[in-house]
Write a protein that holds these residues in place. Sequence first.
Motif, PDB file in Angstrom:
ATOM      1  N   VAL A   1       0.801  -5.121  -8.243  1.00 22.75           N
ATOM      2  CA  VAL A   1       0.819  -3.662  -8.371  1.00 22.75           C
ATOM      3  C   VAL A   1      -0.007  -3.267  -9.588  1.00 22.75           C
ATOM      4  CG1 VAL A   1       2.319  -1.696  -8.908  1.00 22.75           C
ATOM      5  CG2 VAL A   1       3.037  -3.398  -7.214  1.00 22.75           C
ATOM      6  N   TYR A   2      -0.754  -2.172  -9.471  1.00 26.80           N
ATOM      7  CA  TYR A   2      -1.616  -1.702 -10.556  1.00 26.80           C
ATOM      8  C   TYR A   2      -1.381  -0.212 -10.785  1.00 26.80           C
ATOM      9  CZ  TYR A   2      -3.969  -6.075  -9.452  1.00 26.80           C
ATOM     10  OH  TYR A   2      -4.245  -7.398  -9.211  1.00 26.80           O
TER      11      TYR A   2
ATOM     12  N   ASN B   1       4.037   2.616  -0.668  1.00 30.97           N
ATOM     13  CA  ASN B   1       4.749   1.750   0.263  1.00 30.97           C
ATOM     14  C   ASN B   1       3.748   0.805   0.914  1.00 30.97           C
ATOM     15  OD1 ASN B   1       6.269   0.485   2.207  1.00 30.97           O
ATOM     16  ND2 ASN B   1       6.919   2.350   3.262  1.00 30.97           N
ATOM     17  N   PRO B   2       3.636  -0.441   0.435  1.00 29.93           N
ATOM     18  CA  PRO B   2       2.625  -1.360   0.977  1.00 29.93           C
ATOM     19  C   PRO B   2       2.837  -1.734   2.436  1.00 29.93           C
ATOM     20  CG  PRO B   2       4.118  -2.498  -0.533  1.00 29.93           C
ATOM     21  CD  PRO B   2       4.421  -1.038  -0.654  1.00 29.93           C
ATOM     22  N   ALA B   3       4.020  -1.466   2.975  1.00 31.42           N
ATOM     23  CA  ALA B   3       4.274  -1.775   4.386  1.00 31.42           C
ATOM     24  C   ALA B   3       3.837  -0.647   5.297  1.00 31.42           C
ATOM     25  CB  ALA B   3       5.753  -2.082   4.596  1.00 31.42           C
TER      26      ALA B   3
ATOM     27  N   ASN C   1       0.608   8.382   1.270  1.00 31.49           N
ATOM     28  CA  ASN C   1       1.326   7.666   0.204  1.00 31.49           C
ATOM     29  C   ASN C   1       0.415   6.738  -0.601  1.00 31.49           C
ATOM     30  OD1 ASN C   1       0.917   5.609   2.016  1.00 31.49           O
ATOM     31  ND2 ASN C   1       3.073   5.097   2.308  1.00 31.49           N
ATOM     32  N   CYS C   2      -0.886   6.924  -0.489  1.00 36.42           N
ATOM     33  CA  CYS C   2      -1.883   6.227  -1.303  1.00 36.42           C
ATOM     34  C   CYS C   2      -2.996   7.215  -1.625  1.00 36.42           C
ATOM     35  CB  CYS C   2      -2.530   5.043  -0.561  1.00 36.42           C
ATOM     36  SG  CYS C   2      -1.432   3.847   0.207  1.00 36.42           S
TER      37      CYS C   2
ATOM     38  N   ALA D   1       1.454   7.152  -9.144  1.00 33.04           N
ATOM     39  CA  ALA D   1       1.292   6.547 -10.467  1.00 33.04           C
ATOM     40  C   ALA D   1       0.931   5.070 -10.422  1.00 33.04           C
ATOM     41  CB  ALA D   1       2.570   6.723 -11.284  1.00 33.04           C
ATOM     42  N   ALA D   2       1.401   4.343  -9.416  1.00 34.28           N
ATOM     43  CA  ALA D   2       1.174   2.893  -9.380  1.00 34.28           C
ATOM     44  C   ALA D   2       1.415   2.365  -7.978  1.00 34.28           C
ATOM     45  CB  ALA D   2       2.093   2.182 -10.376  1.00 34.28           C
ATOM     46  N   GLY D   3       0.848   1.185  -7.712  1.00 31.32           N
ATOM     47  CA  GLY D   3       1.050   0.536  -6.425  1.00 31.32           C
ATOM     48  C   GLY D   3      -0.025  -0.498  -6.176  1.00 31.32           C
TER      49      GLY D   3
END
Length: 201
Positions: free
Chosen positions: A78-79, A104-106, A112-113, A178-180
């Motif tokens: 995660v960054y 949500n990477p799934a 959501n990105c 903020a992050a992911g």
Amino acid sequence: MLRNVGVSIAMGVGLAACSQGSGPATEQAQAPPAREWVTLFGGSDLSGWTTTGDAKWEVADGAVMADSGTGFLVTRDVYDDFDLQLEFFVSPDANSGVFIRCANPAQIGAANCYEVNIFDQRPDPSYRTGAIVDVAKPSVMLDTGNRWNNYEISAHGRHLVIKLNGQTTVDVEDDKLAAGPIALQYGAGHVKFRNLRIRAD
């Protein structure tokens, strides 16, 4: 006479203390070490990545590529704040993109990105290649089909900057995410990525 001696001693002690205190302060003023670049994909394997969807990713000739199915390559890490550099090659009809700070990477998408788009022939060109979809339209419209291109993506706090082949296409502030993890998309056409590296804060 004793009074003068006492004043002299006090001044000497004071000067010595000032002299001794100057050393550490000078050392503490040194600049912090420079942030280092870390390779995310060096051209040989996909360690450090997971997949979603059924896109047929393969590694060949120093690049990761796909030309069928749909889906994403997703970093395991995660960054939040970072500079990202990469090269991509797409056919004119390709639909791809670089997704950052995915919540949500799934279930990856523009909702959501932050989707840094690669889609020259997008039906609505408002958020075509060079844009952040639904956040910022590209200030310059560049076609990227049938050649290698360079993306420089900078995310520091709410400040997002996108450069395509050296030209700034987006410079915007947004605090939605903020992050992911980071994700590479295959949606259509022929898509290749290579020389991905990141410099995280």
